[in-house]
Design a protein around this motif. Structure first.
Motif, PDB file in Angstrom:
ATOM      1  N   ILE A  23       0.848  -1.191   0.000  1.00 25.96           N
ATOM      2  CA  ILE A  23       0.000   0.000   0.000  1.00 25.96           C
ATOM      3  C   ILE A  23       0.884   1.242   0.000  1.00 25.96           C
ATOM      4  N   PHE A  24       1.897   1.251   0.856  1.00 28.28           N
ATOM      5  CA  PHE A  24       2.819   2.379   0.886  1.00 28.28           C
ATOM      6  C   PHE A  24       3.500   2.547  -0.467  1.00 28.28           C
ATOM      7  N   ASN A  25       3.920   1.439  -1.086  1.00 28.05           N
ATOM      8  CA  ASN A  25       4.570   1.509  -2.401  1.00 28.05           C
ATOM      9  C   ASN A  25       3.629   2.065  -3.462  1.00 28.05           C
ATOM     10  N   ILE A  26       2.363   1.704  -3.392  1.00 29.42           N
ATOM     11  CA  ILE A  26       1.370   2.248  -4.335  1.00 29.42           C
ATOM     12  C   ILE A  26       1.262   3.756  -4.151  1.00 29.42           C
ATOM     13  N   LEU A  27       1.188   4.190  -2.909  1.00 27.46           N
ATOM     14  CA  LEU A  27       1.067   5.619  -2.626  1.00 27.46           C
ATOM     15  C   LEU A  27       2.280   6.401  -3.134  1.00 27.46           C
ATOM     16  N   VAL A  28       3.467   5.867  -2.900  1.00 25.08           N
ATOM     17  CA  VAL A  28       4.683   6.537  -3.381  1.00 25.08           C
ATOM     18  C   VAL A  28       4.706   6.543  -4.905  1.00 25.08           C
ATOM     19  N   TYR A  29       4.329   5.435  -5.517  1.00 26.82           N
ATOM     20  CA  TYR A  29       4.285   5.346  -6.987  1.00 26.82           C
ATOM     21  C   TYR A  29       3.348   6.419  -7.542  1.00 26.82           C
ATOM     22  N   LEU A  30       2.155   6.513  -6.990  1.00 22.52           N
ATOM     23  CA  LEU A  30       1.194   7.513  -7.468  1.00 22.52           C
ATOM     24  C   LEU A  30       1.728   8.923  -7.271  1.00 22.52           C
ATOM     25  N   PHE A  31       2.317   9.165  -6.116  1.00 25.35           N
ATOM     26  CA  PHE A  31       2.843  10.491  -5.827  1.00 25.35           C
ATOM     27  C   PHE A  31       3.954  10.856  -6.806  1.00 25.35           C
ATOM     28  N   GLN A  32       4.871   9.930  -7.036  1.00 26.12           N
ATOM     29  CA  GLN A  32       5.987  10.203  -7.943  1.00 26.12           C
ATOM     30  C   GLN A  32       5.521  10.362  -9.387  1.00 26.12           C
ATOM     31  N   GLN A  33       4.586   9.534  -9.811  1.00 26.54           N
ATOM     32  CA  GLN A  33       4.152   9.546 -11.206  1.00 26.54           C
ATOM     33  C   GLN A  33       3.211  10.700 -11.530  1.00 26.54           C
ATOM     34  N   HIS A  34       2.452  11.163 -10.546  1.00 33.02           N
ATOM     35  CA  HIS A  34       1.384  12.105 -10.841  1.00 33.02           C
ATOM     36  C   HIS A  34       1.422  13.383 -10.030  1.00 33.02           C
ATOM     37  N   ILE A  35       2.522  13.663  -9.335  1.00 43.15           N
ATOM     38  CA  ILE A  35       2.617  14.879  -8.531  1.00 43.15           C
ATOM     39  C   ILE A  35       2.548  16.133  -9.402  1.00 43.15           C
ATOM     40  N   ASP A  36       3.088  16.071 -10.589  1.00 38.72           N
ATOM     41  CA  ASP A  36       3.100  17.244 -11.454  1.00 38.72           C
ATOM     42  C   ASP A  36       1.855  17.343 -12.324  1.00 38.72           C
ATOM     43  N   ASN A  37       0.867  16.498 -12.070  1.00 41.02           N
ATOM     44  CA  ASN A  37      -0.371  16.523 -12.838  1.00 41.02           C
ATOM     45  C   ASN A  37      -1.043  17.883 -12.674  1.00 41.02           C
ATOM     46  N   GLU A  38      -1.319  18.522 -13.774  1.00 43.75           N
ATOM     47  CA  GLU A  38      -1.972  19.822 -13.729  1.00 43.75           C
ATOM     48  C   GLU A  38      -3.429  19.642 -13.364  1.00 43.75           C
ATOM     49  N   ALA A  39      -3.971  20.656 -12.710  1.00 47.62           N
ATOM     50  CA  ALA A  39      -5.352  20.576 -12.220  1.00 47.62           C
ATOM     51  C   ALA A  39      -6.335  20.303 -13.353  1.00 47.62           C
ATOM     52  N   GLY A  40      -6.066  20.794 -14.534  1.00 43.65           N
ATOM     53  CA  GLY A  40      -6.973  20.598 -15.651  1.00 43.65           C
ATOM     54  C   GLY A  40      -6.972  19.181 -16.189  1.00 43.65           C
ATOM     55  N   GLN A  41      -5.976  18.425 -15.858  1.00 43.63           N
ATOM     56  CA  GLN A  41      -5.861  17.053 -16.358  1.00 43.63           C
ATOM     57  C   GLN A  41      -6.325  16.105 -15.256  1.00 43.63           C
ATOM     58  N   ILE A  99      -6.006   0.710 -13.468  1.00 41.62           N
ATOM     59  CA  ILE A  99      -5.444  -0.072 -14.581  1.00 41.62           C
ATOM     60  C   ILE A  99      -3.936   0.117 -14.637  1.00 41.62           C
ATOM     61  N   GLU A 100      -3.503   1.371 -14.514  1.00 40.64           N
ATOM     62  CA  GLU A 100      -2.061   1.661 -14.537  1.00 40.64           C
ATOM     63  C   GLU A 100      -1.335   0.942 -13.400  1.00 40.64           C
ATOM     64  N   LEU A 101      -1.917   0.970 -12.210  1.00 41.77           N
ATOM     65  CA  LEU A 101      -1.290   0.315 -11.057  1.00 41.77           C
ATOM     66  C   LEU A 101      -1.262  -1.202 -11.220  1.00 41.77           C
ATOM     67  N   ALA A 102      -2.340  -1.768 -11.749  1.00 45.67           N
ATOM     68  CA  ALA A 102      -2.374  -3.216 -11.991  1.00 45.67           C
ATOM     69  C   ALA A 102      -1.314  -3.604 -13.009  1.00 45.67           C
ATOM     70  N   GLN A 103      -1.140  -2.790 -14.043  1.00 42.82           N
ATOM     71  CA  GLN A 103      -0.111  -3.068 -15.046  1.00 42.82           C
ATOM     72  C   GLN A 103       1.287  -2.925 -14.461  1.00 42.82           C
ATOM     73  N   ALA A 104       1.408  -2.100 -13.421  1.00 46.07           N
ATOM     74  CA  ALA A 104       2.708  -1.936 -12.754  1.00 46.07           C
ATOM     75  C   ALA A 104       2.989  -3.084 -11.787  1.00 46.07           C
ATOM     76  N   GLY A 105       1.998  -3.975 -11.601  1.00 48.67           N
ATOM     77  CA  GLY A 105       2.226  -5.162 -10.786  1.00 48.67           C
ATOM     78  C   GLY A 105       1.598  -5.149  -9.399  1.00 48.67           C
ATOM     79  N   PHE A 106       0.783  -4.149  -9.099  1.00 49.39           N
ATOM     80  CA  PHE A 106       0.133  -4.086  -7.797  1.00 49.39           C
ATOM     81  C   PHE A 106      -1.174  -4.876  -7.828  1.00 49.39           C
ATOM     82  N   HIS A 107      -1.552  -5.445  -6.676  1.00 45.27           N
ATOM     83  CA  HIS A 107      -2.770  -6.236  -6.564  1.00 45.27           C
ATOM     84  C   HIS A 107      -3.987  -5.326  -6.373  1.00 45.27           C
ATOM     85  N   HIS A 108      -5.124  -5.751  -6.929  1.00 43.65           N
ATOM     86  CA  HIS A 108      -6.350  -4.944  -6.877  1.00 43.65           C
ATOM     87  C   HIS A 108      -6.793  -4.640  -5.444  1.00 43.65           C
TER      88      HIS A 108
END
Length: 160
Positions: free
Chosen positions: A5-23, A32-41
């Motif tokens: 769970i912690f790894n998922i949170l860090v992954y999301l933070f690192q991958q999407h921290i610069d996501n602009e508000a409009g996106q 889907i992205e997390l499952a493809q990265a190997g995390f369990h549902h």
């Protein structure tokens, strides 16, 4: 600890921290992205539940003012002491003293750490949770680079 769970949170933070508000990123595409990265549902769902509670609760003005102006010292419960060693506790106190955390965000950080469930939480893991909490606050959409450097690189800050 529920390391995945912690790894998922860090992954999301690192991958999407610069996501602009409009996106807007939706939960389904991220799942889907997390499952493809190997995390369990199951762990992905738990991580999303953790993220949903990442905003400071709304207080009425009187209780908010009392919390912000409080000069009391935070005493950690035995469970919190078991998870957050003295180094982690000291770091939280330091961040509050220099104004990076206020009492409400400090409590939210502690709450988020306690929900991750483990025997002990490392200082590096705590730093990630702090950045996640700060980035999800109304004024924290873009974390000041100085704060990120202070948290991760241990910039010397003159304490008076």
């Amino acid at each position: 600890m529920k390391e995945s769970i912690f790894n998922i949170l860090v992954y999301l933070f690192q991958q999407h921290i610069d996501n602009e508000a409009g996106q807007q990123l939706n939960k389904e595409s991220l799942s889907i992205e997390l499952a493809q990265a190997g995390f369990h549902h199951t762990e992905i769902d738990k991580a999303f539940n953790w993220l949903e509670r990442l905003v400071v609760p709304q207080y009425n003005e009187e209780s908010k003012q009392l919390l912000v102006e409080s000069i009391s010292i935070r005493i950690f419960t035995p469970e919190e002491q078991k998870k957050l060693n003295s180094e982690c506790q000291g770091f939280l106190l330091l961040l509050e003293q220099v104004g990076i955390l206020d009492p409400m965000t400090r409590e939210l950080v502690i709450d988020r750490v306690m929900e991750l469930g483990s025997e002990e939480f490392s200082l590096d893991q705590l730093k990630w949770v702090i950045l996640m909490v700060l980035s999800h606050q109304p004024k924290g959409e873009s974390i000041n680079p100085w704060i990120e450097d202070f948290i991760f690189d241990g910039i010397d800050y003159p304490l008076h």
